[in-house]
Design a protein around this motif. Sequence first.
Motif, short mmCIF file in Angstrom:
data_model
loop_
_atom_site.label_atom_id
_atom_site.label_comp_id
_atom_site.label_asym_id
_atom_site.label_seq_id
_atom_site.Cartn_x
_atom_site.Cartn_y
_atom_site.Cartn_z
N VAL A 1 0.84 -1.20 0.00
CA VAL A 1 0.00 0.00 0.00
C VAL A 1 0.88 1.25 0.00
CG1 VAL A 1 -1.68 1.34 1.34
CG2 VAL A 1 -1.99 -1.13 1.05
N ARG A 2 1.90 1.29 0.85
CA ARG A 2 2.82 2.44 0.89
C ARG A 2 3.46 2.68 -0.48
NH1 ARG A 2 6.75 1.60 6.10
NH2 ARG A 2 5.41 2.57 7.64
N LEU A 3 3.95 1.61 -1.07
CA LEU A 3 4.61 1.73 -2.37
C LEU A 3 3.65 2.20 -3.46
CD1 LEU A 3 6.83 -1.45 -2.22
CD2 LEU A 3 7.66 0.89 -2.50
N CYS A 4 2.46 1.66 -3.46
CA CYS A 4 1.47 2.05 -4.49
C CYS A 4 1.13 3.53 -4.37
CB CYS A 4 0.22 1.20 -4.36
SG CYS A 4 0.48 -0.50 -4.87
N LYS A 5 0.98 4.02 -3.15
CA LYS A 5 0.69 5.44 -2.96
C LYS A 5 1.87 6.30 -3.41
CE LYS A 5 -2.66 5.03 0.76
NZ LYS A 5 -2.95 5.30 2.18
N ALA A 6 3.07 5.92 -3.03
CA ALA A 6 4.26 6.69 -3.39
C ALA A 6 4.50 6.69 -4.89
CB ALA A 6 5.48 6.15 -2.65
N LEU A 7 4.27 5.55 -5.53
CA LEU A 7 4.55 5.40 -6.96
C LEU A 7 3.34 5.73 -7.84
CD1 LEU A 7 6.54 2.06 -6.74
CD2 LEU A 7 7.49 4.33 -7.21
N ASN A 8 2.20 5.99 -7.19
CA ASN A 8 0.97 6.32 -7.91
C ASN A 8 0.59 5.21 -8.91
OD1 ASN A 8 -1.29 7.91 -8.40
ND2 ASN A 8 -0.31 8.93 -10.13
N VAL A 9 0.59 3.98 -8.40
CA VAL A 9 0.19 2.81 -9.20
C VAL A 9 -0.82 1.99 -8.40
CG1 VAL A 9 2.39 2.66 -10.44
CG2 VAL A 9 2.08 1.34 -8.36
N SER A 10 -1.52 1.11 -9.08
CA SER A 10 -2.47 0.25 -8.39
C SER A 10 -1.77 -0.97 -7.80
CB SER A 10 -3.57 -0.22 -9.35
OG SER A 10 -3.04 -1.16 -10.25
N SER A 11 -2.37 -1.52 -6.78
CA SER A 11 -1.81 -2.76 -6.21
C SER A 11 -1.90 -3.89 -7.23
CB SER A 11 -2.53 -3.14 -4.91
OG SER A 11 -3.92 -3.27 -5.14
N ASP A 12 -2.91 -3.85 -8.09
CA ASP A 12 -3.02 -4.87 -9.15
C ASP A 12 -1.78 -4.86 -10.04
OD1 ASP A 12 -5.47 -5.65 -8.19
OD2 ASP A 12 -6.62 -4.83 -9.87
N GLU A 13 -1.28 -3.67 -10.35
CA GLU A 13 -0.07 -3.58 -11.19
C GLU A 13 1.14 -4.18 -10.47
OE1 GLU A 13 2.90 -0.25 -13.09
OE2 GLU A 13 0.81 0.29 -12.81
N ILE A 14 1.32 -3.81 -9.21
CA ILE A 14 2.47 -4.32 -8.44
C ILE A 14 2.38 -5.83 -8.25
CG2 ILE A 14 3.62 -4.25 -6.19
CD1 ILE A 14 4.19 -1.80 -8.01
N LEU A 15 1.17 -6.33 -8.06
CA LEU A 15 0.98 -7.77 -7.85
C LEU A 15 0.97 -8.56 -9.15
CD1 LEU A 15 -1.70 -7.59 -5.04
CD2 LEU A 15 0.72 -8.18 -4.79
N GLY A 16 0.98 -7.86 -10.28
CA GLY A 16 1.04 -8.54 -11.57
C GLY A 16 -0.31 -8.97 -12.10
N LEU A 17 -1.39 -8.39 -11.58
CA LEU A 17 -2.72 -8.76 -12.02
C LEU A 17 -3.15 -7.97 -13.26
CD1 LEU A 17 -4.39 -8.98 -8.50
CD2 LEU A 17 -3.44 -10.84 -9.89
#
Length: 72
Positions: free
Chosen positions: A53-69
């Motif tokens: 969650v911290r990373l997604c907010k800082a990078l302005n991306v969705s958790s789906d993107e970070i998780l590869g969904l």
Amino acid sequence: MKKQESTIGKRIKTARERHGWTQAEVESKCGVCHSWLAQFESDRRAPSARNIVRLCKALNVSSDEILGLTEA
């Protein structure tokens, strides 16, 4: 269509590099200590749900993107 990165660490690094930010800049945005992000990007450590969650907010991306969904 762009081929999806294979690990969470690689997807985090790709998102960071899209912004042109250093690891230190993202760590500062997340309010964490030095080397925190390097451990995730190198896949030495898996981020917790809270850290995703911290990373997604800082990078302005969705958790789906970070998780590869979804793709970037």
